[in-house]
Design an enzyme around this catalytic site. Structure first.
Site, PDB file in Angstrom:
ATOM      1  N   HIS A 294      36.023  16.685 -12.923  1.00 18.19           N
ATOM      2  CA  HIS A 294      35.785  17.043 -11.526  1.00 18.19           C
ATOM      3  C   HIS A 294      34.398  17.632 -11.317  1.00 18.19           C
ATOM      4  CE1 HIS A 294      40.211  16.711 -10.682  1.00 18.19           C
ATOM      5  NE2 HIS A 294      39.632  15.981  -9.776  1.00 18.19           N
ATOM      6  N   GLU A 534      48.689   7.214 -10.524  1.00 14.40           N
ATOM      7  CA  GLU A 534      47.712   7.614 -11.543  1.00 14.40           C
ATOM      8  C   GLU A 534      48.379   7.982 -12.863  1.00 14.40           C
ATOM      9  OE1 GLU A 534      45.506  10.912  -9.887  1.00 14.40           O
ATOM     10  OE2 GLU A 534      47.292  11.860  -9.078  1.00 14.40           O
ATOM     11  N   ASP A 558      42.612   9.493 -13.475  1.00 11.93           N
ATOM     12  CA  ASP A 558      43.773   9.957 -14.230  1.00 11.93           C
ATOM     13  C   ASP A 558      44.508   8.799 -14.874  1.00 11.93           C
ATOM     14  OD1 ASP A 558      43.944  12.785 -14.200  1.00 11.93           O
ATOM     15  OD2 ASP A 558      44.230  12.665 -12.037  1.00 11.93           O
ATOM     16  N   CYS A 605      40.653   4.970  -5.387  1.00 12.47           N
ATOM     17  CA  CYS A 605      39.783   6.119  -5.112  1.00 12.47           C
ATOM     18  C   CYS A 605      39.246   6.812  -6.361  1.00 12.47           C
ATOM     19  CB  CYS A 605      40.525   7.141  -4.252  1.00 12.47           C
ATOM     20  SG  CYS A 605      41.968   7.811  -5.075  1.00 12.47           S
TER      21      CYS A 605
HETATM   22  C1  PEP Z   1      41.865  10.023  -9.850  1.00 12.20           C
HETATM   23  O1  PEP Z   1      42.599  10.570 -10.652  1.00 12.20           O
HETATM   24  O2  PEP Z   1      41.320   8.921 -10.044  1.00 12.20           O
HETATM   25  C2  PEP Z   1      41.561  10.658  -8.562  1.00 12.20           C
HETATM   26  C3  PEP Z   1      40.988  10.007  -7.600  1.00 12.20           C
HETATM   27  O3  PEP Z   1      41.847  11.951  -8.406  1.00 12.20           O
HETATM   28  P1  PEP Z   1      41.149  13.126  -9.248  1.00 12.20           P
HETATM   29  O4  PEP Z   1      39.872  12.606  -9.831  1.00 12.20           O
HETATM   30  O5  PEP Z   1      40.889  14.222  -8.269  1.00 12.20           O
HETATM   31  O6  PEP Z   1      42.179  13.487 -10.253  1.00 12.20           O
HETATM   32 MG    MG Z   2      43.829  12.223 -10.127  1.00 10.80          MG
END
Ligand code: PEP
Ligand code: MG
Length: 693
Positions: A294, A534, A558, A605
């Protein structure tokens, strides 16, 4: 009264070691000794306080007046003037300082996770395992707090004396001097008296008092104009940290940042980045982290130059060191030589944002591929400061709002009304295309701190599990989303669901809150509800889940982590984090198929969608809705506008037949190069296990 005017002549000015010698001489006399700057700044210092002397920031050439007052004023003045004229007895040690090896240029390789090259000054930042909290102390316990503080000072002194002794033995007297200065800082009345005063006046616990007083001192240092003296701030930082550690083992606080700060840290929590004063941070460099951690995602979102995975770099730095952070080559250079700085030509390039390579007017709306397929390009947003980027980069609304970043610190919840305002602002920024708010994805990497630390947080009480266990938190958030849904176009997505049971449990809470709001006549709206896919279990039951929700969001970050069992934030296993692993591609393909069969949309995403070559592959598997770091939208747009999805499909099918990530990457390299040679010259294609921006 006796006084004398003089000038600082030493190359390094009135620095820590010189100041320490001055304090020692001043303390031999009973008279008060005050030093005044003669530049009209009114700055003055007690010559018996090292901290006060250093805050004068007296660099070479500074004119000072020394004033002695008391029974032995003339002798005191003569002794101090003598010390100045002997350059603080410093001569041969300055040479030694010159040869301290830590100022040699040092290059370290890591992983560049955003764009840009930055020249700045190190700001060391140690992510504390705990925060320092303020506690209100009753009158009866104030004395106990002061005693605790004095005990921490005594313990710190013993530790520093031991360190000094060892440094003298192992490195020689010249290298141990700095611990003399640390000892003087520790015993300086400016620190100890101020902390004790703060405890009493503010009825504060000792930790908080030490932190507040320490921060004040540090902020004075970070504003000092003289380079050498400013660096001494890191010595004070060390002493304060030692004190705090000895009090409780807690805490680290942000000093005020100078204009060109490069935050260097072992690890940086996303919430920490969110809290930094971004008008002053130019780049970040961390020992840990990977492309999809993140911290990296946020750095890209904010256009911050960042290199992660530098292993043991943090311990080699000191606050104030000059540093180059080169995210393009994935390297940092500590103490760059003038020749190295000249190679970069910083007079021209000022850390261009990622989108700077895209020329012309920014387009908006969906992009149409050469064979007429329309692909929506949405924005992933973490912080309210990024809202304006949604329009700036031509996004079709917000595909993912990582709402947990509203919680400025792990464990610190915000009220329903504050959330309502944030979601309303989000919906406004997103416009008619709308925004998807994800329920708090706390736990895992973000850390919840509402409960015990978990042994295996990524597999623990994260996301939907956390929400279902902390229903008050979940209900508050759901109410805020449903209320904001009445004034703007919002959807809600449930993170990390494993199966239909998770979906149903969350939907029940949402339905109850909708009912509660409606019966109380509070304006609200029923919003579409989606599931984040995910976790492999969700992929394997995607057909079932698709029948229960309005849309899917495919979280590829994820999905890679959980499918391949590779911690996305652990640089030690980053070689195993293979986005193009066939198992990941099966998962994506299967999810897209399940959604098509149920006729529900899928927003992809994860970071994969931000990477042009990967975005092409996703469209080859049928994805027509991608959400990404806003700054990457123009680049993905221009790539997709120049490809044919039927060709991408042929490549995707070949990839899905492969057995290893290496095979897939090789197919992508050779096929893309042949089919779209102008779009994908060799440097723009994924090297083994490394994404291309
Ligand atoms: C992901 O897991 O791809 C996602 C979009 O959410 P995050 O990166 O916040 O876990
Ligand atoms: Mg995620």
């Amino acid at each position: 009264m006796a006084e004398r005017t003089l000038q600082v002549t030493g190359r390094l000015g009135l620095h820590a070691r010189a100041a320490a010698n001055l304090v020692r001489v001043a303390n031999r006399f009973r008279s008060t000794l005050t030093i005044h700057r003669l530049d009209g700044s009114d700055a003055e210092a007690d010559a018996k306080s090292i901290l006060e002397i250093l805050t004068l920031a007296a660099s070479r050439g500074t004119k000072l007046r020394i004033v002695a007052h008391g029974v032995d004023e003339q002798e005191a003045l003569d002794a101090v003037v003598g010390l100045f004229s002997r350059n603080f007895d410093e001569v041969e040690r300055e040479d030694l300082e010159q040869s301290v090896p830590t100022t040699q240029q040092l290059r370290c390789k890591g992983l560049g996770v955003s764009d840009g090259v930055v020249l700045g000054r190190v700001l060391r930042f140690q992510e504390g395992a705990h925060e320092v909290y303020r506690a209100q102390i009753g009158d009866a316990d104030l004395e106990r707090e002061r005693r605790r503080f004095r005990a921490a000072v005594r313990l710190s002194r013993r530790q520093l004396e031991a360190i000094k002794h060892r440094a003298e033995k192992e490195l020689g007297r010249g290298h141990a001097y700095i611990f003399d200065a640390h000892l003087l800082f520790l015993e300086d009345a400016k620190l100890t008296r101020d902390v004790e005063d703060y405890i009493v006046k503010q009825r504060s616990n000792a930790e908080w008092a030490a932190k507040v007083v320490g921060d004040r001192l540090l902020s004075i240092y970070t504003q000092i104009n003289d380079e050498y003296l400013r660096e001494r701030g890191s010595d004070i930082e060390d002493v304060i940290q030692r004190l705090l550690a000895n009090l409780t083992g807690e805490g680290r606080h942000y000093p005020n940042l100078s204009e060109d700060a490069v935050v260097v840290s072992r690890d940086l929590l996303p919430s920490t980045i969110a809290e930094l004063d971004l008008s002053h941070v130019r780049a970040i460099a961390t020992d840990t982290g990977g492309w999809t951690s993140h911290m990296a995602i946020i750095a890209r979102g904010l256009g911050l130059t960042a290199v992660v995975g530098l292993r043991d770099f943090y311990q080699r730095t000191r606050t104030g060191d000059q540093i180059i952070v080169d995210a393009r080559r994935g390297e940092v250079i500590l103490h760059p030589t003038p020749a190295t700085i000249a190679e970069y030509d910083f007079s021209r390039s000022e850390a261009p944002p990622i989108a700077a390579n895209v020329t012309g007017v920014i387009e908006s709306g969906p992009v149409t591929t050469r064979d007429g397929v329309s692909v929506a390009l949405r924005a992933n947003v973490e912080l309210p400061t990024e809202f304006q980027a949604v329009r700036e980069f031509g996004a079709c609304g917000v595909g993912l709002f990582r709402s947990e970043f509203l919680l400025s610190r792990p464990g610190l919840m915000i009220s329903e009304d504050e959330q309502y305002e944030a979601y309303k602002a989000l919906a406004e920024a997103a416009g008619s295309d709308g925004a998807v708010v994800r329920l708090f994805d706390v736990g895992g990497e973000i850390g919840s701190e509402l409960g015990e630390r978990e042994r295996n947080p990524a597999l623990g009480l994260r996301a939907v599990r956390f929400n279902l266990r902390n229903q008050q938190v979940m209900r508050t958030q759901v109410r805020a989303i449903l209320r904001a849904g009445a004034v703007g176009k919002l959807s809600l997505v449930i993170p990390m669901i494993a199966d239909v049971a998770d979906v149903r449990a969350a939907q029940k809470v949402i339905a109850e809150e909708l009912e509660n709001l409606t019966t109380s006549a509070i304006p609200c709206a029923k919003v579409p509800i989606g599931a984040m896919i995910e976790v492999p279990a969700a992929v394997l039951t995607a057909e079932k889940i698709a029948g229960e929700v309005d849309f899917f969001e495919l979280g590829t970050n994820d999905l890679v982590q959980y499918t391949l069992a590779v911690d996305r934030g652990n640089d030690k296993v980053s070689d195993w984090f293979r986005t193009l692993h066939p198992a990941v591609l099966y998962g994506i393909n299967r999810t897209l198929q399940a959604a098509r069969a149920a006729v529900i949309p899928v927003i992809v995403c994860g970071e994969m969608a931000s990477t042009p070559a990967y975005a092409v592959l996703l469209t080859g598997m049928g994805a027509v809705d991608l959400s990404m770091t806003p700054a990457m939208i123009p680049r993905v747009r221009s790539t997709l506008a120049q490809i044919e999805t039927n060709q991408a499909r042929e490549v995707a099918l070949k990839c899905l037949e492969s057995a290893t990530a290496d095979e897939v990457e090789e197919i992508v390299r050779s096929e893309f190069r042949t089919r779209w040679p102008d779009l994908f010259p060799p440097g723009k294609l994924p090297k083994a296990s490394e994404p291309t921006a």
